[in-house]
Design a protein around this motif. Structure first.
Motif, PDB file in Angstrom:
ATOM      1  N   ALA A 735       0.828  -1.209   0.000  1.00 33.91           N
ATOM      2  CA  ALA A 735       0.000   0.000   0.000  1.00 33.91           C
ATOM      3  C   ALA A 735       0.863   1.259   0.000  1.00 33.91           C
ATOM      4  O   ALA A 735       0.583   2.230  -0.734  1.00 33.91           O
ATOM      5  CB  ALA A 735      -0.929  -0.012   1.216  1.00 33.91           C
ATOM      6  N   LEU A 736       1.931   1.277   0.808  1.00 41.47           N
ATOM      7  CA  LEU A 736       2.816   2.430   0.836  1.00 41.47           C
ATOM      8  C   LEU A 736       3.523   2.617  -0.504  1.00 41.47           C
ATOM      9  O   LEU A 736       3.674   3.747  -0.993  1.00 41.47           O
ATOM     10  CB  LEU A 736       3.846   2.275   1.954  1.00 41.47           C
ATOM     11  CG  LEU A 736       3.369   2.609   3.373  1.00 41.47           C
ATOM     12  CD1 LEU A 736       4.470   2.316   4.389  1.00 41.47           C
ATOM     13  CD2 LEU A 736       2.951   4.081   3.470  1.00 41.47           C
ATOM     14  N   ALA A 737       3.978   1.521  -1.094  1.00 35.87           N
ATOM     15  CA  ALA A 737       4.640   1.622  -2.404  1.00 35.87           C
ATOM     16  C   ALA A 737       3.679   2.186  -3.442  1.00 35.87           C
ATOM     17  O   ALA A 737       4.083   2.995  -4.303  1.00 35.87           O
ATOM     18  CB  ALA A 737       5.143   0.242  -2.827  1.00 35.87           C
ATOM     19  N   ASN A 738       2.399   1.786  -3.386  1.00 38.57           N
ATOM     20  CA  ASN A 738       1.418   2.337  -4.323  1.00 38.57           C
ATOM     21  C   ASN A 738       1.222   3.833  -4.107  1.00 38.57           C
ATOM     22  O   ASN A 738       1.124   4.607  -5.061  1.00 38.57           O
ATOM     23  CB  ASN A 738       0.075   1.606  -4.143  1.00 38.57           C
ATOM     24  CG  ASN A 738       0.109   0.184  -4.657  1.00 38.57           C
ATOM     25  OD1 ASN A 738       1.011  -0.207  -5.387  1.00 38.57           O
ATOM     26  ND2 ASN A 738      -0.877  -0.602  -4.255  1.00 38.57           N
ATOM     27  N   LEU A 739       1.146   4.236  -2.838  1.00 40.11           N
ATOM     28  CA  LEU A 739       0.967   5.658  -2.533  1.00 40.11           C
ATOM     29  C   LEU A 739       2.160   6.481  -3.019  1.00 40.11           C
ATOM     30  O   LEU A 739       2.005   7.586  -3.568  1.00 40.11           O
ATOM     31  CB  LEU A 739       0.768   5.845  -1.027  1.00 40.11           C
ATOM     32  CG  LEU A 739      -0.576   5.369  -0.460  1.00 40.11           C
ATOM     33  CD1 LEU A 739      -0.550   5.354   1.059  1.00 40.11           C
ATOM     34  CD2 LEU A 739      -1.706   6.275  -0.957  1.00 40.11           C
ATOM     35  N   ILE A 740       3.353   5.940  -2.822  1.00 41.09           N
ATOM     36  CA  ILE A 740       4.555   6.634  -3.299  1.00 41.09           C
ATOM     37  C   ILE A 740       4.526   6.746  -4.814  1.00 41.09           C
ATOM     38  O   ILE A 740       4.833   7.808  -5.393  1.00 41.09           O
ATOM     39  CB  ILE A 740       5.824   5.904  -2.817  1.00 41.09           C
ATOM     40  CG1 ILE A 740       5.937   6.008  -1.289  1.00 41.09           C
ATOM     41  CG2 ILE A 740       7.071   6.459  -3.496  1.00 41.09           C
ATOM     42  CD1 ILE A 740       6.993   5.102  -0.692  1.00 41.09           C
ATOM     43  N   GLY A 741       4.144   5.668  -5.482  1.00 40.04           N
ATOM     44  CA  GLY A 741       4.053   5.695  -6.939  1.00 40.04           C
ATOM     45  C   GLY A 741       3.032   6.701  -7.436  1.00 40.04           C
ATOM     46  O   GLY A 741       3.257   7.385  -8.448  1.00 40.04           O
ATOM     47  N   ARG A 795      10.386  -1.364  -4.427  1.00 42.13           N
ATOM     48  CA  ARG A 795       9.533  -0.639  -5.378  1.00 42.13           C
ATOM     49  C   ARG A 795       9.205   0.748  -4.847  1.00 42.13           C
ATOM     50  O   ARG A 795       9.225   1.744  -5.595  1.00 42.13           O
ATOM     51  CB  ARG A 795       8.260  -1.431  -5.636  1.00 42.13           C
ATOM     52  CG  ARG A 795       7.311  -0.790  -6.636  1.00 42.13           C
ATOM     53  CD  ARG A 795       6.255  -1.772  -7.115  1.00 42.13           C
ATOM     54  NE  ARG A 795       5.319  -2.128  -6.070  1.00 42.13           N
ATOM     55  CZ  ARG A 795       4.170  -1.482  -5.806  1.00 42.13           C
ATOM     56  NH1 ARG A 795       3.850  -0.419  -6.544  1.00 42.13           N
ATOM     57  NH2 ARG A 795       3.363  -1.878  -4.849  1.00 42.13           N
ATOM     58  N   GLY A 796       8.912   0.831  -3.562  1.00 40.27           N
ATOM     59  CA  GLY A 796       8.620   2.133  -2.985  1.00 40.27           C
ATOM     60  C   GLY A 796       9.823   3.062  -3.019  1.00 40.27           C
ATOM     61  O   GLY A 796       9.674   4.278  -3.193  1.00 40.27           O
ATOM     62  N   ARG A 797      11.009   2.503  -2.849  1.00 38.49           N
ATOM     63  CA  ARG A 797      12.227   3.315  -2.876  1.00 38.49           C
ATOM     64  C   ARG A 797      12.736   3.547  -4.296  1.00 38.49           C
ATOM     65  O   ARG A 797      13.796   4.151  -4.495  1.00 38.49           O
ATOM     66  CB  ARG A 797      13.314   2.624  -2.059  1.00 38.49           C
ATOM     67  CG  ARG A 797      13.008   2.614  -0.554  1.00 38.49           C
ATOM     68  CD  ARG A 797      13.953   1.718   0.210  1.00 38.49           C
ATOM     69  NE  ARG A 797      13.746   1.800   1.664  1.00 38.49           N
ATOM     70  CZ  ARG A 797      14.236   0.946   2.551  1.00 38.49           C
ATOM     71  NH1 ARG A 797      14.978  -0.098   2.117  1.00 38.49           N
ATOM     72  NH2 ARG A 797      13.990   1.082   3.831  1.00 38.49           N
TER      73      ARG A 797
END
Length: 954
Positions: A735-741, A795-797
């Protein structure tokens, strides 16, 4: 075939669209697919008229028509179904089953019998006025609707809108989430259709002034229109001046046209509350030669004559209004007369249970509390013997209420509550049993050991009804009360369940307490106490020592003791810990074991509540390893009758996950809402994966913030980790990686979210592992989830070159037998690889095809669409290999091996994929393709595939 026992066809106009829906339902069933249509609407809107149109639409069918009646305080088990089958002839097929077994078997018997009828010709089962259905009828209908989908069975139900009927509303909430359900909300007729209805009634076109007046009063309610115009001539211009506006007066319009003798007779019939034969009505009313009066009522449209010789009102509203219009003294006298008559009519022949219930009902309505109590108790006993356990419970509940009005009655409130509790326990009616126990515990004179046993059982029931997870304080209270006799089985039972609750709460010393409980239970020699003590020991050994074999042995002993005690809660508890000791819950071995235990439980004739519990756990397990078609069948078993809150919530959470993965997000949300409705606690209810499922559903809906919050709530648990705790951290990272994207795509600075991700990783450096779990498969699954977590963080980074990492994640999930997660990893891998340039194309194509194949097998349409979109964008062919498909190229002089390789080339397979499929080296593949190019005169693989495909088409 013509329906038997039905009423004449009502007038049906203005329902072309609704008839088209009904026709489609019938055609689908005639083609072999079972279908159900729920027709809802206001009283009198035309629901019955619509479903009675089956005879004109269905062709050659066996039509079973039953109607429910508005019996007041008591009910007759399976009343509508009895009326539906009462007049079948031998030519229609095998006779219906006799209902003599327990309720748990009745739905199965009727389902099997309907299968036999369906094998002869399509069957249409209509249940009219379902809002008055007894619980047994609702249970059978639930089982039939949730049953086999491949059979020519149509079920039609008409339902009056009535939000106050909470029991029916819950039933409808469950039904509406089943497949193959169509609901039709019937609206009132418009003015034009009202005029058409009146023309049908008059057999002549009415004056428009009359149409205007009728429509202004009825607003298109077909039944009220019929009542309003009853008795008018075709040339009338206005309705009668004294016609009132309210429903009561409209309903009594046709009745008022009758002679005084016919009106009094109709009121007598209304007091009965159901159809009567001529002889019965004559005997009770004291009126001789009543056929002319009945004929008068029939001609006026007040009463209908059924082919079986009974008479009842054209619409039950007439009976309701007439019965209520009686003065209290007059009503009491009439009900007393009916009670006396039915007492004299009582015999040991067919229909005894209906007469018993009628006697109890009429005594109650007559104000004869003592007689109503006595007859209710007798009716309850025989209702249970005849398979009407729900009615038995309702009768006993009514008896308890009556007893409170009779301080001098011989049966004590305590004894009645004990009887009610026992009946509820035998039927698996946890709400009823909990209510009885709560009342029993109000008695300050109860023996301490009885109190202790009830406190333990109350804790179980509070769990099973979704009120609270296992409570350490409540278990301690039971131990304290039972300590008055430390050698008793009740003390051993309380101690075992205290250990059970403490193990879940992570309390130090819980395992030692379980061992003490087992010693005491073995000393007391009581099977119930021994069962719970063995299960507590199984849990303790599994958590503390990771000794699967010893845990399985304890759980198996607990199960056998549960069978001896006929304690089905103890049985499912032990069966569950057997399965957990055997393998992790996501394994096929786990599901298969529960399936076997469920079959044994069924053979032991246990209530559906407990069968549903095991079936729901099994379905949750099967979904994890991708057996989703079997899951659908399992969920139908769970919802075949009232499953109890735990099984219901487990099934809903499983269904929510399946719906989310397969792209039905609205259904997923609805299932999740239903699970939330059932339980007071969510995150705190450790045995159910509320937060993990909530996070998955939110991700499917694209609500990444809600997905992160839900996963974090589950990850920051207290006590032992909840079910599916291993998924929580990867879900939060995703979920965090999606938000960052999303922020990067919008051109925004994601630094704050990246900092949040870093903080999350610091808080959770690894996935959460469940206490006591430790098989090789479980370790592989945790390893795969760790790899997923790392990939999502990367992915988030925005790490570069993530393709190979995602391929590794997919491979790990394949090894861990978690296909849904493997499909997701394939998509991420293909997405990453296809952005890295042409030299990764072969590997990207391979993992992309792998993901597509998985998505098709799982019907994971959202991921499938993403994968197909990638393939289309990157121009990666996804054709399937058609074996020996090039045998029509003999002129090319190809060898058998070259034919095989050409099949793969046409499908777009890479050198490495062909090599793996044919178990040869890539160098050998290259050599064969060089020969193919030479023999076909093509320049490369693309030309070769085009040449072969074109030649095959020609």
């Amino acid at each position: 075939m013509e329906a038997r026992g039905s009423v004449p066809d009502p007038v049906l106009v203005g329902r072309d669209a609704e008839l088209a829906v009904l026709r489609a339902i019938l055609e689908r069933a005639s083609g072999g697919d079972a279908a159900t249509l729920l027709v809802t609407g206001d009283p009198g809107v035309g629901k019955t008229a619509l479903v009675r149109g089956v005879k004109r639409l269905a062709g050659s069918v066996t039509e079973l028509y039953g109607t429910c009646l508005p019996l007041t305080s008591l009910s007759v088990p399976f009343l509508a179904l009895r009326s539906a089958v009462r007049n079948l002839s031998p030519d229609d097929g095998p006779p219906p089953p006799r209902v003599t077994d327990t309720t748990m078997n009745v739905p199965v018997l009727i389902d099997t019998w309907l299968d036999e009828l369906c094998a002869i010709r399509p069957v249409v089962l209509t249940v009219d006025d379902l809002q008055w259905a007894d619980q047994s009828t609702l249970d059978v209908l639930m089982y039939l609707i949730a049953g086999r989908v491949r059979r020519p069975l149509t079920i039609l139900c008409t339902i009056r809108k009535d939000d106050s009927n909470l029991r029916l509303q819950r039933w409808l909430a469950d039904i509406r989430r089943l497949p193959e359900i169509t609901e039709l909300v019937l609206q009132p007729l418009d003015r034009i259709a009202t005029g058409e209805q009146m023309a049908k009634i008059f057999d002549s076109t009415p004056h428009q002034s009359l149409v205007d007046e009728v429509y202004s009063h009825t607003r298109g309610n077909a039944y009220l229109t019929r009542l309003v115009v009853s008795g008018l001539s075709a040339n009338a211009r206005h309705i009668r001046s004294n016609f009132p506006d309210d429903l009561r007066s409209a309903v009594l319009q046709s009745w008022r046209q009758l002679s005084p003798e016919a009106r009094r007779l109709a009121q007598t019939l209304a007091v009965n509350g159901g159809p009567m034969s001529v002889n019965d009505l004559e005997a009770v009313s004291g009126v001789h030669d009543i056929l002319p009066l009945l004929a008068e009522a029939v001609d006026a449209g007040t009463v209908d004559a059924a082919p079986n010789g009974t008479y009842w009102f054209h619409h039950p509203l007439i009976a309701e209004v007439l019965e209520r219009s009686l003065a209290p003294d007059s009503s009491h006298r009439w009900h007393a007369r009916f009670a006396d008559y039915y007492e004299g009519k009582l015999s040991d022949g067919p229909g005894r249970i209906e007469v018993l219930v009628a006697v109890a009902d009429h005594h109650d309505r007559a104000g004869h509390a003592a007689e109503a109590l006595d007859w209710a108790l007798q009716a309850a006993e025989e209702a249970g013997d005849s398979g009407g356990r729900p009615e038995m419970l309702r009768l006993l509940r009514r008896a308890v209420a009556l007893r409170k009005e009779l301080p001098d009655a011989s049966a004590s409130v305590h004894d009645l509550l004990v009887r009610l509790r026992a009946a509820a326990d035998a039927a698996g009616a946890h709400e009823e049993e909990l209510g009885a126990i709560e009342q029993l515990l109000e008695n300050p004179d109860l023996p301490p050991l009885d109190v202790a046993e009830m406190l333990v059982r109350r804790m179980h029931l509070r769990f099973s009804t979704g009120r609270a997870f296992l409570s350490v304080p409540e278990a301690r209270a039971a131990v304290d009360v039972a300590r008055s006799d430390a050698s008793s089985w009740q003390y051993a039972l309380a101690l075992a369940e205290l250990a059970h609750a403490e193990l879940w709460a992570g309390v130090d010393g819980a395992s030692a307490r379980a061992a003490d409980a087992l010693d005491l239970a073995l000393s007391a020699g009581h099977p119930r106490a021994m069962s719970y003590a063995h299960s507590a020991m199984a849990m303790a050994v599994l958590f503390d020592q990771h000794n699967d074999a010893e845990a399985f042995d304890h759980a198996s002993k607990g199960l056998e003791e549960a069978v001896d005690a006929r304690d089905w809660w103890a049985y499912v508890h032990a069966a569950s810990w057997e399965a957990h000791a055997l393998e992790t819950w996501t394994a096929q071995e786990f599901a298969n074991h529960l399936s076997g235990r469920r079959e044994r439980l069924s053979a032991l004739n246990a209530p559906h509540t407990y069968l549903a519990y095991l079936s729901a756990e099994e379905s949750s397990s099967r979904l994890a390893f991708g057996d989703w078609m079997t899951v659908l069948g399992g969920l139908r078993v769970v919802l075949g009758s009232d499953p109890g809150a735990v099984a219901d919530a487990t099934a809903r959470l499983t269904a929510a996950r399946l719906s989310a993965w397969q792209g039905h997000t609205a259904e997923a949300h609805a299932h999740l809402e239903r699970a939330d409705e059932l339980f007071g606690d969510k995150s705190e209810f450790l045995a159910l994966p509320f937060d993990a499922v909530r996070s998955e559903v939110a991700l499917a809906q694209g609500n990444n913030t809600a997905a992160f919050d839900a996963a974090l709530a589950g990850a920051t648990f207290t006590g032992l980790p909840p079910m599916r705790c291993e998924w929580l951290v990867p879900l939060a990272a995703s979920a965090l990686a999606n938000l960052i994207g999303e922020q990067r795509d919008a051109g925004q600075d994601p630094t704050d979210l990246i900092d949040q991700l870093d903080g999350f990783v610091a808080q959770f450096p690894a996935v959460i592992r469940h206490t006591g779990a430790g098989s090789d498969l479980y370790d592989r699954q945790c390893s795969a989830l760790e790899a997923l977590y790392a990939a999502e963080v990367a992915r988030g980074r925005a790490h570069a070159d993530l393709g190979i990492q995602w391929v590794n994640v997919a491979d790990r999930f394949a090894d861990a037998r978690l296909p849904w997660e493997e499909t997701y990893a394939c998509w991420r891998a293909a997405e990453s690889l296809l952005t890295r340039g042409h030299h990764h194309r072969d590997q990207a194509a391979s993992v992309l095809r792998r993901g597509v194949d998985l998505s098709e097998r799982l019907s994971a349409d959202p991921l499938g669409q993403l994968l197909l979109s990638l393939a289309e964008t990157a121009r990666v062919p996804l054709g399937h290999v058609e074996q020996a498909g090039t045998s029509r190229l003999p002129e090319a002089g190809l060898t058998p091996r070259e034919h095989e390789i050409l099949d793969h080339v046409i499908a777009g397979r890479t050198y490495s994929e062909i090599a793996r499929a044919l178990v040869i080296s890539e160098k050998t593949v290259s050599s064969h393709i060089s020969n193919l190019l030479r023999k076909t005169g093509t320049a490369n693989r693309v030309d070769l595939a085009r040449f072969a495909s074109r030649t095959l088409r020609e």
